[in-house]
Design an enzyme around this catalytic site. Structure first.
Site, short mmCIF file in Angstrom:
data_model
loop_
_atom_site.label_atom_id
_atom_site.label_comp_id
_atom_site.label_asym_id
_atom_site.label_seq_id
_atom_site.Cartn_x
_atom_site.Cartn_y
_atom_site.Cartn_z
N HIS A 73 28.47 -108.76 -12.44
CA HIS A 73 27.34 -109.16 -13.29
C HIS A 73 26.25 -109.96 -12.59
O HIS A 73 25.14 -110.07 -13.11
CB HIS A 73 27.84 -110.05 -14.43
CG HIS A 73 28.72 -109.36 -15.40
ND1 HIS A 73 28.40 -108.15 -15.94
CD2 HIS A 73 29.89 -109.73 -15.97
CE1 HIS A 73 29.36 -107.80 -16.79
NE2 HIS A 73 30.27 -108.72 -16.82
N CYS A 95 26.91 -106.64 -8.22
CA CYS A 95 26.54 -105.23 -8.04
C CYS A 95 25.14 -105.13 -7.42
O CYS A 95 24.23 -105.85 -7.85
CB CYS A 95 26.56 -104.55 -9.42
SG CYS A 95 25.96 -102.88 -9.35
N GLU A 129 25.40 -111.32 -17.22
CA GLU A 129 24.30 -110.73 -16.45
C GLU A 129 22.96 -111.33 -16.87
O GLU A 129 22.10 -111.62 -16.03
CB GLU A 129 24.27 -109.20 -16.66
CG GLU A 129 23.18 -108.54 -15.82
CD GLU A 129 22.96 -107.08 -16.17
OE1 GLU A 129 23.94 -106.36 -16.37
OE2 GLU A 129 21.80 -106.66 -16.25
N THR A 165 21.13 -104.26 -17.61
CA THR A 165 21.45 -102.92 -17.10
C THR A 165 22.27 -102.04 -18.06
O THR A 165 22.26 -100.82 -17.94
CB THR A 165 22.25 -103.01 -15.78
OG1 THR A 165 23.42 -103.79 -16.01
CG2 THR A 165 21.43 -103.62 -14.67
N SER A 232 29.77 -105.53 -23.70
CA SER A 232 28.61 -104.99 -24.44
C SER A 232 28.45 -103.50 -24.15
O SER A 232 28.04 -102.73 -25.01
CB SER A 232 27.33 -105.76 -24.14
OG SER A 232 27.09 -105.81 -22.78
S1 SF4 Z 1 26.92 -100.72 -15.00
FE1 SF4 Z 1 25.57 -100.28 -13.27
S2 SF4 Z 1 24.60 -102.24 -12.83
FE2 SF4 Z 1 26.35 -102.70 -14.10
S3 SF4 Z 1 28.00 -103.12 -12.65
FE3 SF4 Z 1 28.14 -100.95 -13.16
S4 SF4 Z 1 26.96 -99.92 -11.54
FE4 SF4 Z 1 26.39 -102.09 -11.51
#
Ligand code: SF4
Length: 298
Positions: A73, A95, A129, A165, A232
């Protein structure tokens, strides 16, 4: 009853990398993780058994000379400051997609700092996040959770919109259209146009799953969606399944398979199991075994 697991469900790239990093780093010695490594209680428990100790911000402030893993996150700058002050070694598993978004928000903030520009984040207030994203603006960003929060914005001032995201692309588009509409009214009233920049920063690792997930949901009579209660992404994807198949149920583990759900599954010909980007494959397998074993007992 045929039970199938959706091959496109399960950990996204960011979560897979964070978990692999945790497993690798645990072999080198004591390791703490700031917050649950993934919004899935069962996976947190599995890693806890391997030695990964989950801590919160209060713990972080009191720890010194230890190693702390940052999950996918991402974190606000304050976390890195505390770590530096306490001589904590950071194992950064944020990430790269989130880090890139943090940078874009930080750059926008630095560019417009001291003006009346509003940095707006479409996301869930209090989500890890989002805390990391707000931190890039010294916590001055305005968080909107839905289209109903748009009254929070001042349409006399510039707006720079970003998204968490894991939000829904459709909802983001609706928000953009509504801001444009309100901005248009202002133009008519005062003859002035305000700046409105929007950036669709929704991760395609999630968004691209929706169509495949809905196809999967349509092709089954009953859908068992497996997700963590705190996730979420799980809520968003579950609702997408529900849109196309009203016989979709949300469970977090085997313990949630109530007699009603089991009966609903046994009356169906095809049962599909799917999940979020935070749902481990092993958990979906466990649910399949449970459903099949239960059917044998009948
Ligand atoms: S959903 Fe996308 S932004 Fe979120 S951790 Fe996974 S790869 Fe990364």
């Amino acid at each position: 009853m045929i039970v199938t697991i959706d091959e496109n469900s399960g950990f996204c790239f960011g979560v897979t990398t964070a978990i692999e990093t945790a497993e690798r780093e645990l072999q080198k010695g004591q390791l703490f993780c700031l917050g649950d490594i993934v919004h899935n209680g069962q996976e947190v428990e599995r890693l806890d058994k391997l030695g990964l100790e989950t801590i919160d911000y209060d713990d972080l402030r009191t720890l010194h000379n230890v190693r702390v893993l940052l999950r996918a996150h991402g974190e606000p700058p304050s976390t890195y400051h505390i770590a530096k002050r306490n001589n904590i070694e950071i194992i950064d598993a944020s990430c790269p997609v989130v880090l890139h978004l943090q940078k874009r928000i930080r750059d926008t903030y630095l560019q417009h700092h001291g003006t009346d520009a509003q940095i707006v984040i479409f996301g869930k207030k209090g989500h890890a996040e989002v805390i990391g994203l707000e931190g890039q603006t010294n916590n001055t960003a305005i968080v909107i959770e839905s289209i109903h929060d748009l009254d929070k914005l001042n349409y006399e001032h510039p707006i720079y919109l970003f998204s968490q995201t894991t939000k829904s692309v459709e909802e983001f588009r609706e928000i953009v259209e509504e801001i444009k509409r309100r901005r248009g009214e202002r133009l008519e009233e005062k003859g002035e146009e305000i700046v409105f920049e929007y950036h669709d920063t929704i991760c395609r690792n999630v968004a691209n799953r929706v169509k495949k997930l809905q196809d999967f949901a349509r092709s089954n009579d009953v859908v068992v969606f497996v997700g963590g209660k705190k996730s979420s992404n799980a809520k968003v994807l579950y609702n997408h399944c529900l849109e196309v198949n009203s016989s979709t149920v949300f469970v977090s583990s085997e313990a949630d398979l109530t007699p009603e759900i089991l009966q609903q599954c046994h009356q169906a010909e095809r049962v599909g199991i799917c999940g979020a980007t935070s749902t481990p494959k092993w958990l979906m397998e466990q649910l399949r075994c449970s459903l099949e074993n239960d059917a044998k007992r009948l």
